[in-house]
Enzyme design. Structure first.
Site, PDB file in Angstrom:
ATOM      1  N   HIS A 117       0.892  -1.286  -0.036  1.00 40.65           N
ATOM      2  CA  HIS A 117      -0.026  -0.017   0.114  1.00 40.65           C
ATOM      3  C   HIS A 117       0.959   1.280  -0.061  1.00 40.65           C
ATOM      4  O   HIS A 117       1.119   1.828   1.004  1.00 40.65           O
ATOM      5  CB  HIS A 117      -0.900  -0.003   1.198  1.00 40.65           C
ATOM      6  CG  HIS A 117      -2.119   0.904   1.063  1.00 40.65           C
ATOM      7  ND1 HIS A 117      -3.499   0.691   1.165  1.00 40.65           N
ATOM      8  CD2 HIS A 117      -2.219   2.237   0.951  1.00 40.65           C
ATOM      9  CE1 HIS A 117      -4.153   1.802   1.191  1.00 40.65           C
ATOM     10  NE2 HIS A 117      -3.411   2.796   0.849  1.00 40.65           N
ATOM     11  N   ASN A 161      -2.176  -1.843  -3.876  1.00 45.29           N
ATOM     12  CA  ASN A 161      -3.313  -0.794  -3.539  1.00 45.29           C
ATOM     13  C   ASN A 161      -3.041   0.242  -4.795  1.00 45.29           C
ATOM     14  O   ASN A 161      -1.803   0.966  -5.111  1.00 45.29           O
ATOM     15  CB  ASN A 161      -3.352  -0.013  -2.436  1.00 45.29           C
ATOM     16  CG  ASN A 161      -4.273   0.942  -1.971  1.00 45.29           C
ATOM     17  OD1 ASN A 161      -5.447   0.426  -1.873  1.00 45.29           O
ATOM     18  ND2 ASN A 161      -3.768   2.246  -1.982  1.00 45.29           N
ATOM     19  N   GLU A 162      -4.036   0.606  -5.555  1.00 42.68           N
ATOM     20  CA  GLU A 162      -4.067   1.720  -6.570  1.00 42.68           C
ATOM     21  C   GLU A 162      -2.853   1.950  -7.241  1.00 42.68           C
ATOM     22  O   GLU A 162      -2.243   2.771  -7.270  1.00 42.68           O
ATOM     23  CB  GLU A 162      -4.392   3.026  -5.578  1.00 42.68           C
ATOM     24  CG  GLU A 162      -5.652   3.106  -4.915  1.00 42.68           C
ATOM     25  CD  GLU A 162      -6.118   4.390  -4.447  1.00 42.68           C
ATOM     26  OE1 GLU A 162      -5.168   5.276  -4.384  1.00 42.68           O
ATOM     27  OE2 GLU A 162      -7.236   4.658  -4.309  1.00 42.68           O
TER      28      GLU A 162
END
Ligand code: BGC
Length: 399
Positions: A117, A161-162
């Site tokens: 993340h 994440n993203e």
């Protein structure tokens, strides 16, 4: 699943809970590239410092989430702690995260574990980060080493994440401020390819740990809306910034939708938030309709892949606005379920007020955290969402 006047019952096994990430909550993540960035001379970023001290206080966080009624908790494990130097794995860090997994299960919270993340070990960043030729291999080696953490009792794992924010910005800081610039820079295609390769390698590494684990990644849905006549511009704008990452998930077990606001696209590209619009503490437009639109767009692009809302929320000091926002978002989610979308869960972000990538000012939390004493106090929004979790019924204004 039958809707009635009381709302829309959760589909079977629906995930309902909250999300956090390691660097934003743990504190003292000194071996990460982000810590280094925060402490660089002239860095605009406020240091993360002790964050919410969740590295030590995670049992309190989980006690609260479980007491509130939530059944699911998404948190990330920190690569920089697990592999502090290339090829050296910390048994103590792995044991720490295993205790978190077991701690969640003991409290009736199903853990969803994110492997990466935004923060990297310093050694990995220093050798070129995701653009190093063997980045995917190194990431997969770390993922394989997390077997003692995720091998049992973890049903959902999020690899990255993203990735679309990483590809466009390298880091998330530039996405907010008093008046953030609209839109995202065009991602470097080599970085996009590297992240997709790393994701695929991580999926294989997780499946080698246990084929039962459901693996996916989560995409930041910017909900690009064309003004009349700018549809082609909007499609061309969205594709490299979002759709390529959704397309890369077509063979995955699930796809994570993360929606906060919208981005309007005019004939020359992204438009600023209108002066008269309500803004949240990140400067983003208060736009709860983002989730429903993100769900529909994601379903259009990924096809049959099940969807999990892995993040949705707002930064505000006015908790009533958080409830209004979540009510609208859940209402749209219920409508999307009724229309046949395969949505498997809703994880509100954030469980706690946390470090918001450069500042503590934007408060996204359902639970307030005192920065000095670390005392946690659930906000009314936490209790409201917890009641929905307990009843297992989504509010639905359409009824
Ligand atoms: C991220 C979170 C972040 C949030 C709000 C997402 O970009 O996954 O870490 O805090 O949105 O900026």
């Amino acid at each position: 699943m039958f809707a009635n006047a009381a709302g829309m019952p959760f589909p079977d096994e629906f995930l309902f809970g909250a999300s956090t990430s390691a660097h934003q909550t743990e504190g003292g993540n000194t071996n990460s590239d982000w810590w280094q960035l925060e402490h660089r001379d002239g860095s605009p970023a406020e240091p993360s410092g002790d964050a919410a001290d969740s590295y030590h206080r995670w049992p309190v966080d989980m006690d609260l989430l479980a007491e509130l009624g939530f059944t699911d908790y998404r948190f990330s494990i920190e690569w920089a702690r697990i592999e502090p130097a290339a090829g050296h794995f910390s048994r103590a860090a792995l044991a720490h995260y295993r205790r978190m997994v077991e701690g969640a299960l003991e409290r009736g919270l199903r853990p969803m574990v994110t492997l990466h993340h935004f923060t990297l070990p310093r050694w990995f960043a220093e050798r070129g980060g995701w653009l190093a030729p063997d980045a995917a291999e190194r990431f997969a080696r770390y993922v394989a080493a997390t077997a003692p953490v995720i091998g049992e009792g973890v049903r959902h794992v999020c690899t990255i994440n993203e990735p679309n924010i990483l590809a466009a910005l390298g880091s998330p800081t530039a996405t907010w401020g008093e008046h953030p610039p609209p839109g995202l820079p065009l991602p470097d295609p080599d970085l996009v390819a590297a992240l997709i390769e790393a994701h695929r390698a991580a999926v294989l590494a997780v499946k080698a740990i246990s084929p039962e684990i459901q693996v996916g990644w989560s995409v930041a849905n910017q909900v690009y809306q064309a003004v009349p006549g700018a549809e082609t511009v909007a499609d061309a704008y969205r594709r490299p910034r979002e759709d390529v990452f959704l397309e890369a998930a077509r063979a995955d077990d699930w796809i994570g939708v993360q929606a906060y606001t919208r981005t309007r696209i005019g004939h020359d590209g992204p438009l600023p938030v209108p002066e008269e619009a309500e803004r949240t503490l990140t400067g983003w437009e208060f736009y709860p309709g983002a989730l429903g639109e993100a769900l529909r767009h994601t379903a259009d692009v990924v096809g049959d892949v099940p969807i999990i809302v892995t993040e949705n929320g707002i930064a505000t000091r006015d908790d009533d606005r958080r409830v209004s926002y979540a009510r609208h978002a859940l209402d749209d989610l219920a409508q999307a379920l009724a229309d046949g979308l395969d949505i498997r869960g809703y994880l509100h972000r954030s469980a706690l007020d946390t470090y918001e990538w450069g500042s503590y000012r934007p408060t996204f939390g359902l639970i307030a955290v005192d920065p000095t004493t670390f005392l946690r106090v659930p906000k009314p929004s936490a209790r409201w969402l917890g009641r929905i979790a307990r009843r297992g019924v989504l509010p639905w204004a359409a009824l």
